[in-house]
Design an enzyme around this catalytic site. Sequence first.
Site, PDB file in Angstrom:
ATOM      1  N   LYS A 105       1.056  -1.274   0.218  1.00 38.38           N
ATOM      2  CA  LYS A 105       0.302   0.040   0.468  1.00 38.38           C
ATOM      3  C   LYS A 105       0.995   1.249   0.127  1.00 38.38           C
ATOM      4  O   LYS A 105       1.591   1.381   1.122  1.00 38.38           O
ATOM      5  CB  LYS A 105      -1.015   0.233   0.804  1.00 38.38           C
ATOM      6  CG  LYS A 105      -1.747   1.390   1.194  1.00 38.38           C
ATOM      7  CD  LYS A 105      -2.280   1.486   1.981  1.00 38.38           C
ATOM      8  CE  LYS A 105      -3.073   1.798   3.535  1.00 38.38           C
ATOM      9  NZ  LYS A 105      -2.456   3.547   3.714  1.00 38.38           N
ATOM     10  N   LYS A 137      -7.084   8.325  -1.374  1.00 39.23           N
ATOM     11  CA  LYS A 137      -9.184   8.767  -0.845  1.00 39.23           C
ATOM     12  C   LYS A 137      -9.308   9.752  -1.381  1.00 39.23           C
ATOM     13  O   LYS A 137      -9.779  10.793  -0.899  1.00 39.23           O
ATOM     14  CB  LYS A 137      -8.354   9.449   0.682  1.00 39.23           C
ATOM     15  CG  LYS A 137      -8.087   7.768   1.407  1.00 39.23           C
ATOM     16  CD  LYS A 137      -8.668   8.181   2.938  1.00 39.23           C
ATOM     17  CE  LYS A 137      -7.550   6.783   3.893  1.00 39.23           C
ATOM     18  NZ  LYS A 137      -6.935   6.327   3.641  1.00 39.23           N
ATOM     19  N   ASP A 144     -13.669  14.190  -4.340  1.00 36.83           N
ATOM     20  CA  ASP A 144     -13.814  15.986  -5.356  1.00 36.83           C
ATOM     21  C   ASP A 144     -15.090  15.905  -6.228  1.00 36.83           C
ATOM     22  O   ASP A 144     -15.331  14.948  -5.999  1.00 36.83           O
ATOM     23  CB  ASP A 144     -11.986  15.840  -6.806  1.00 36.83           C
ATOM     24  CG  ASP A 144     -12.026  17.824  -6.448  1.00 36.83           C
ATOM     25  OD1 ASP A 144     -12.632  18.459  -6.956  1.00 36.83           O
ATOM     26  OD2 ASP A 144     -11.098  17.626  -5.603  1.00 36.83           O
ATOM     27  N   THR A 197     -11.622   6.669  10.779  1.00 42.29           N
ATOM     28  CA  THR A 197     -11.664   5.879  12.559  1.00 42.29           C
ATOM     29  C   THR A 197     -11.001   7.072  13.212  1.00 42.29           C
ATOM     30  O   THR A 197     -11.415   6.342  14.068  1.00 42.29           O
ATOM     31  CB  THR A 197     -10.999   4.243  12.124  1.00 42.29           C
ATOM     32  OG1 THR A 197      -9.340   5.093  11.660  1.00 42.29           O
ATOM     33  CG2 THR A 197     -11.483   2.986  12.133  1.00 42.29           C
TER      34      THR A 197
END
Length: 237
Positions: free
Chosen positions: A32, A61, A64, A123
């Site tokens: 990642k 992430k 837009d 989170t």
Amino acid sequence: MRNPIYVALDVPSAEQALLLADQLAPAVAGFKIGKELFVSAGPDLVKRIRSTGASVFLDLKFHDIPNTVAKAVAAATRLDVQMLTVHASGGLDMLKAAENAAKETAGTMGRPAPLVLGVTVLTSMSAADLHQVGVESNIARHVDRLVRLGLDAGLRGFVCSPLELAGLRSIVPESTALVSPGIRGPNDAAGDQKRTLSAPEAIDAGATWLVIGRPIYAAPNPRLSAESILAAIGNGR
Ligand code: C5P
């Protein structure tokens, strides 16, 4: 057994990332790349890791207007990443645009489309934080709502906390990928993660992929750590 481990390369330089990737490639499913590493090392690093044959999860992430997100997703798809993230709160049109851009771009290149993963509620957000930005429902209800919106838009996967896995498994199709960070073994330091499960527990709760950072990259021997997590999952089967 399928290897479900993506290692978060949360290191600041391309050199460190490539060293880790080289060490870990045989023991994990992929890597990642998040905002810090991408902003400092850029698309070139994605290409270098892809050129070793390893899979890449590009965790930027996106959130837009639909046109902008579609173009960013198309660019990520051209980099041949296997997974990428968008904020589900970007709305139905944005999510549809992201999913379509992944499929269309991959189609023109003759490749399978990357998994466009919806991020629901970070989170780090508490119920009070949600209220501050105008969301009055509780966190679980809001996550549920955003997952259903993502499914309506055609998303094939979501990122969720380990404690949300079992609940979400019961509302998403079996083919939907659930990707979970916040994985900690009994002997790992939790760090800033508060709501964790171990790797075998997360797989049992319905995770498709596990994102593991510090327990692997900050271990004295990252390769050994990845192998022992994989063995623990195998023993749980
Ligand atoms: O080091 P650790 O195992 O906590 O790393 C987890 C990775 O997953 C980090 O890259 C972190 O940014 C990411 N992540 C997370 N919680 C989320 C979303 C992403 O921990 N809700």
